[in-house]
Design an enzyme around this catalytic site. Structure first.
Site, PDB file in Angstrom:
ATOM      1  CG  ASN A 225      -6.777  -1.091   0.260  1.00  0.00           C
ATOM      2  OD1 ASN A 225      -5.976  -0.632  -0.558  1.00  0.00           O
ATOM      3  ND2 ASN A 225      -6.399  -1.575   1.436  1.00  0.00           N
TER       4      ASN A 225
ATOM      5  CG  HIS B 267      -3.430   3.222   1.687  1.00  0.00           C
ATOM      6  ND1 HIS B 267      -3.697   2.785   0.392  1.00  0.00           N
ATOM      7  CD2 HIS B 267      -3.593   2.136   2.489  1.00  0.00           C
ATOM      8  CE1 HIS B 267      -4.003   1.502   0.431  1.00  0.00           C
ATOM      9  NE2 HIS B 267      -3.951   1.084   1.687  1.00  0.00           N
TER      10      HIS B 267
ATOM     11  CB  CYS C 283      -0.917   0.001   1.208  1.00  0.00           C
ATOM     12  SG  CYS C 283      -1.950  -1.456   1.239  1.00  0.00           S
TER      13      CYS C 283
HETATM   14  O1  UT7 Z   1      -4.279  -1.466   3.025  1.00  0.00           O
HETATM   15  C1  UT7 Z   1      -3.547  -2.503   3.575  1.00  0.00           C
HETATM   16  C2  UT7 Z   1      -3.559  -2.436   5.043  1.00  0.00           C
HETATM   17  N1  UT7 Z   1      -4.790  -2.934   5.549  1.00  0.00           N
HETATM   18  C3  UT7 Z   1      -5.499  -2.217   6.418  1.00  0.00           C
HETATM   19  O2  UT7 Z   1      -5.160  -1.109   6.739  1.00  0.00           O
HETATM   20  C4  UT7 Z   1      -6.708  -2.890   7.012  1.00  0.00           C
HETATM   21  C5  UT7 Z   1      -6.768  -2.643   8.495  1.00  0.00           C
HETATM   22  N2  UT7 Z   1      -7.872  -3.356   9.130  1.00  0.00           N
HETATM   23  C6  UT7 Z   1      -9.171  -2.987   8.959  1.00  0.00           C
HETATM   24  O3  UT7 Z   1      -9.471  -2.065   8.221  1.00  0.00           O
HETATM   25  C7  UT7 Z   1     -10.213  -3.698   9.779  1.00  0.00           C
HETATM   26  O4  UT7 Z   1      -9.570  -4.480  10.753  1.00  0.00           O
HETATM   27  C8  UT7 Z   1     -11.143  -4.610   8.933  1.00  0.00           C
HETATM   28  C9  UT7 Z   1     -12.051  -3.753   8.074  1.00  0.00           C
HETATM   29  C10 UT7 Z   1     -10.335  -5.551   8.067  1.00  0.00           C
HETATM   30  C11 UT7 Z   1     -12.031  -5.446   9.852  1.00  0.00           C
HETATM   31  O5  UT7 Z   1     -12.764  -4.581  10.716  1.00  0.00           O
HETATM   32  P1  UT7 Z   1     -12.756  -4.814  12.281  1.00  0.00           P
HETATM   33  O6  UT7 Z   1     -13.627  -3.782  12.861  1.00  0.00           O
HETATM   34  O7  UT7 Z   1     -11.334  -4.852  12.745  1.00  0.00           O
HETATM   35  O8  UT7 Z   1     -13.450  -6.216  12.416  1.00  0.00           O
HETATM   36  P2  UT7 Z   1     -12.878  -7.549  13.095  1.00  0.00           P
HETATM   37  O9  UT7 Z   1     -11.860  -8.196  12.231  1.00  0.00           O
HETATM   38  O10 UT7 Z   1     -12.522  -7.238  14.516  1.00  0.00           O
HETATM   39  O11 UT7 Z   1     -14.160  -8.436  13.112  1.00  0.00           O
HETATM   40  C12 UT7 Z   1     -15.312  -8.099  13.913  1.00  0.00           C
HETATM   41  C13 UT7 Z   1     -16.423  -9.096  13.615  1.00  0.00           C
HETATM   42  C14 UT7 Z   1     -15.966 -10.531  13.666  1.00  0.00           C
HETATM   43  O12 UT7 Z   1     -17.040 -11.315  14.171  1.00  0.00           O
HETATM   44  P3  UT7 Z   1     -17.079 -11.755  15.706  1.00  0.00           P
HETATM   45  O13 UT7 Z   1     -15.836 -12.594  15.902  1.00  0.00           O
HETATM   46  O14 UT7 Z   1     -17.060 -10.496  16.511  1.00  0.00           O
HETATM   47  O15 UT7 Z   1     -18.336 -12.516  15.795  1.00  0.00           O
HETATM   48  C15 UT7 Z   1     -15.757 -10.906  12.231  1.00  0.00           C
HETATM   49  O16 UT7 Z   1     -15.910 -12.285  11.986  1.00  0.00           O
HETATM   50  O17 UT7 Z   1     -16.889  -8.882  12.282  1.00  0.00           O
HETATM   51  C16 UT7 Z   1     -16.843 -10.125  11.565  1.00  0.00           C
HETATM   52  N3  UT7 Z   1     -16.603  -9.823  10.158  1.00  0.00           N
HETATM   53  C17 UT7 Z   1     -17.590  -9.534   9.301  1.00  0.00           C
HETATM   54  N4  UT7 Z   1     -18.912  -9.450   9.465  1.00  0.00           N
HETATM   55  C18 UT7 Z   1     -19.655  -9.112   8.386  1.00  0.00           C
HETATM   56  C19 UT7 Z   1     -15.414  -9.767   9.500  1.00  0.00           C
HETATM   57  N5  UT7 Z   1     -15.631  -9.440   8.221  1.00  0.00           N
HETATM   58  C20 UT7 Z   1     -16.967  -9.293   8.071  1.00  0.00           C
HETATM   59  C21 UT7 Z   1     -17.790  -8.942   6.986  1.00  0.00           C
HETATM   60  N6  UT7 Z   1     -19.111  -8.869   7.194  1.00  0.00           N
HETATM   61  N7  UT7 Z   1     -17.302  -8.674   5.759  1.00  0.00           N
END
Ligand code: UT7
Length: 329
Positions: free
Chosen positions: A286, A256, A116
């Site tokens: 992204n 980004h 990125c």
């Molecule tokens: O550009 C390259 C660098 N990358 C980044 O900068 C990405 C950085 N990370 C993020 O932007 C975020 O961590 C994400 C958008 C990837 C994920 O968001 P989050 O708020 O950190 O969610 P999480 O991974 O903590 O997941 C929360 C919940 C989980 O369920 P439980 O365990 O709480 O029941 C996930 O399984 O959300 C669930 N989940 C989803 N639910 C619906 C994960 N993906 C999805 C989805 N739809 N697409």
């Protein structure tokens, strides 16, 4: 003697026609428009469809647009650097392929892998060739066809990424505009949180690696998020401090586009209001190396000569950085 700086003198861009909406993703994985929008800010992303269509297709279109805007021919390009983690092939470089596609007969080029932050790494690198007087026209492209390495059964990654390319032309400037400062960073310890497991020399492609889905992006979202929020804000603050810039000096933050929450944290730390931040994540998601030049492409008409821009990124590697530049036209 007046310092020669590398100024951006034209911008080009290319996003594929196909729009993958949150509603369509709802039919593919267990997700919802509401989750995607509130957690990431994304509504839709573009996907490059078609047989044998690689990153080069988008890169070539972006460069051709830039050449047309500047009114110059491809043979005038001295050097083409392509930032990408989704090259057409392992070798030759996508830069090689694009030079051939557009007829850049006098250019040489190479790919740069900075995930990125690839566009900022490439912009910093390309600027050196201008500043030293070695070259007059350097093209920097940020392009990724993320759909090539995304598992569309994995809801935690497939909702985030999209395909696209942006390109800028760098030329010498002695009028005080151009790239003024840059701070680039990396930390290989971040590899474990964001990588692609197979397909490289450590773990070449086999039937097993394909069956195990090891040719897709592996991301530990929360860990990456924590590092991104801190490091992108820190490096932006560092560049502001060492150039004695206050928030009122900044015309635009060009972040980004990984997550609106990361963008907002960086903007808040820099003391910038929403009207000074380029955000198009809702439309394109992204696009990895493509995000920052695609913002410049979209905002080009609003930019004015002398505008102070901060370009900030964080991504796989980990890699991160910030460039301070003055817009030249
Ligand atoms: O550009 C390259 C660098 N990358 C980044 O900068 C990405 C950085 N990370 C993020 O932007 C975020 O961590 C994400 C958008 C990837 C994920 O968001 P989050 O708020 O950190 O969610 P999480 O991974 O903590 O997941 C929360 C919940 C989980 O369920 P439980 O365990 O709480 O029941 C996930 O399984 O959300 C669930 N989940 C989803 N639910 C619906 C994960 N993906 C999805 C989805 N739809 N697409």
């Amino acid at each position: 003697m007046t310092k020669t700086r590398a100024s951006i003198t034209a911008v080009g861009g290319c996003v594929p026609e196909y729009i993958l909406t949150n509603q369509e993703l709802e039919k593919m994985v267990d997700t919802s428009d509401e989750w995607i929008l509130t957690r990431t800010g994304i509504k839709e992303r573009r996907i490059l469809k078609g047989k044998d269509q690689g990153s080069s297709v988008m890169a070539a279109k972006a460069v051709e647009e830039l050449l047309q805007k500047r009114g110059i021919g491809a043979e005038e390009i001295d050097l083409l650097i392509i930032a990408t983690v989704t090259p057409d092939m392992v070798f030759p470089s996508t830069a090689n392929i694009v030079c051939d596609m557009i007829g850049a007969k006098n250019a040489w080029g190479y790919d740069l892998s900075g995930a990125c932050s690839g566009f900022l790494y490439s912009l910093t690198t390309g600027s050196q060739f201008i500043e030293t007087g070695m070259y007059k026209k350097v093209v920097i492209v940020g392009v990724d066809k993320m759909s090539a390495i995304i598992d569309y059964q994995d809801r935690s990654t497939c909702v985030i990424f999209g395909d696209g390319a942006g390109a800028v032309l760098l030329e010498p400037d002695q009028g005080g505009n151009g790239v003024i400062d840059s701070v680039m960073k990396s930390d290989g310890a971040g590899c474990k949180h964001l990588h692609m497991k197979a397909g490289g020399s450590r773990r070449p492609s086999t039937r097993e690696t394909v069956d195990n889905k090891e040719h897709f992006v592996y991301q530990e979202g929360q860990a990456v998020f924590k590092h991104a929020v801190k490091n992108m804000a820190d490096v932006t603050a560092e560049v502001m401090e060492r150039n004695a810039l206050t928030s009122s000096d900044i015309s635009w933050l060009v972040p980004h586009q990984a997550n609106t929450r990361i963008i907002n944290a960086t903007a808040k730390r820099a003391g910038l209001t929403a009207d000074k931040i380029m955000v198009n994540i809702q439309k394109f998601g992204n696009t990895t190396a493509g995000t920052i030049p695609l913002c410049l492409w979209e905002w080009e008409n609003q930019l004015k000569k002398g505008d102070n821009l901060l370009l900030s990124s964080f991504g796989g590697g980990f890699t991160w950085g910030c460039i301070y530049l003055k817009w030249a036209y």
